[in-house]
Each structure stands twice: as C-alpha cells, then as structure tokens.
Design a protein around this motif. Sequence first.
Motif, short mmCIF file in Angstrom:
data_model
loop_
_atom_site.label_atom_id
_atom_site.label_comp_id
_atom_site.label_asym_id
_atom_site.label_seq_id
_atom_site.Cartn_x
_atom_site.Cartn_y
_atom_site.Cartn_z
N ASP A 135 0.30 6.94 3.33
CA ASP A 135 -0.49 8.17 3.38
C ASP A 135 0.42 9.31 3.78
OD1 ASP A 135 -2.23 10.24 3.76
OD2 ASP A 135 -3.61 9.13 5.05
N PRO A 136 0.66 10.31 2.92
CA PRO A 136 1.56 11.41 3.27
C PRO A 136 1.00 12.32 4.36
CG PRO A 136 0.45 11.90 1.21
CD PRO A 136 0.08 10.48 1.58
N LYS B 20 0.84 -1.19 0.00
CA LYS B 20 0.00 0.00 0.00
C LYS B 20 0.88 1.25 0.00
CE LYS B 20 -3.93 -2.08 2.43
NZ LYS B 20 -4.80 -2.02 3.64
N VAL B 21 0.45 2.24 -0.76
CA VAL B 21 1.17 3.51 -0.78
C VAL B 21 0.93 4.22 0.54
CG1 VAL B 21 1.38 5.74 -1.93
CG2 VAL B 21 0.96 3.68 -3.28
N ALA C 116 2.66 16.74 -0.55
CA ALA C 116 1.83 15.69 -1.14
C ALA C 116 0.46 15.65 -0.48
CB ALA C 116 2.54 14.34 -1.00
N CYS C 117 0.43 15.83 0.83
CA CYS C 117 -0.84 15.83 1.56
C CYS C 117 -1.72 16.98 1.09
CB CYS C 117 -0.57 15.93 3.06
SG CYS C 117 -2.08 15.96 4.08
N ASP D 237 6.31 15.26 2.21
CA ASP D 237 5.11 14.66 2.78
C ASP D 237 3.99 15.70 2.88
OD1 ASP D 237 6.40 12.28 3.05
OD2 ASP D 237 6.45 12.26 5.23
N SER E 22 0.15 10.92 -3.53
CA SER E 22 1.13 10.21 -2.73
C SER E 22 2.47 10.92 -2.82
CB SER E 22 1.27 8.75 -3.21
OG SER E 22 1.92 8.72 -4.47
N ARG E 23 3.33 10.69 -1.82
CA ARG E 23 4.66 11.31 -1.87
C ARG E 23 5.46 10.76 -3.05
NH1 ARG E 23 5.49 7.82 2.86
NH2 ARG E 23 4.69 9.51 4.13
N GLU E 24 5.23 9.48 -3.39
CA GLU E 24 5.94 8.88 -4.52
C GLU E 24 5.54 9.55 -5.83
OE1 GLU E 24 5.82 6.07 -1.15
OE2 GLU E 24 4.27 7.19 -2.22
#
Length: 207
Positions: free
Chosen positions: A44-45, A41-42, A74-75, A71, A80-82
């Motif tokens: 959560d940022p 699972k990715v 991205a939030c 982070d 996602s941060r990726e």
Amino acid sequence: MNETASLRLRAVTMVVLALALVGGVLGVQIAHGGGTFEPLKVADPCVEREVTSRADGIEGLTERLVLLGIDGAACRLGVSREALTLELGQGGARSDAEIDALREGLKEGVRQMADDGTLPPASELVDEALDSADLNGFLEAAIRALPDSVIDSALKTDDVLIRAIDDLDLRDLLRNLNSTDELNSQIEAAVTEAVKESLLDRLRNLV
C-alpha cells in the motif's frame, strides 16, 4: 570400481545435489512467507515506510526523496507504486493529475524526512554543492568560510528541497523517459542538480 558402477555413482550424486538445491530454494521461500504459494500482496503506497540509501550526501538524500515521492504520488492517484512506476517509465505526455501528484508526493517526502529527523542540516551539503559548482574563487572561499551555525540558521534543508522541487520541469523530464529503469535515476539526477542550484543560490545571499 568398473565403469558401470562409476556412472551409477555419478548419477546418484547428481540426483542428491539436485534435491539439495531444490530443498534449499524451498526453504528460503518458506522462510520469506512463500509456503502458501500465494502471490505477494502489492504494498500500500499510502502506508508510510522508512527508506534508506546506499549513497551519501545529496545523492543519498535525493534517492530517498524520490522513493518517498513516488509512494506519495501513487497514494494520491489511487494506484500501486509498481503500477505508477511502469506507467511513468513509458515516457510521453503526462496528465496534469500525474504531474501534480508527483510534485506533491516529493514535497510530502520532504515533510516526512523532516518529521522523522532524517534530513541533514544544510551545512552538511555545502561542500558537495560547491565541489560541482563553477564559482569564482573569491565567492567559493567566502562561502566555505561561513560557520556551520550561520548556514544552518539561514538555510533550512526542507526549504531548499521544496524550492528545488518547485523549480523542476517534471513534465519535460517524464516525457523523455525511455524505460522504467530510467525513472528513478533521471528524477534523482534532476532533483540532485536542482538541490545544488537552490542551495548555492541561497548561499550567495549570505556573503
């Protein structure tokens, strides 16, 4: 032992070694939750996390700050941060939303470190900042002679970091990236220099 028997023994040995290696890999994967063969699972940022650095001083501080900043960005952007790292690493023009999100993410990283007590006092950063500064000998000696208590009462590390983040030209920095590998390193380098400049500028006013 004849040659045929020797070849058979060698073949059996290779099979046993191969099975042992496969078993070891599967064991490690299962131990890390990979037994179901489901994709990871990715993360959560928006979930606050603790970040560490292998570096010390200003470099280590900015390394942690950049990780928290991405982070936070991205939030704010709802990705996602990726995904954000891949997007920013492509270089080129960035939107106002991305610039604002990254700047505010970095500031939120400062506040998080201040809240969890991982921000070092300003006095711990002075020597490193002076070592890389081009100051005249009298001014440098005067700054180094300041007691830590005087520095820490006059300078707050979070204030120095916020000022450094405000001074960053993030748009220009992100435009000139060539790969995702450059993202963290380039931002860390820019933040490090901005922190040193901000710290030295404030120190000059103390002497």
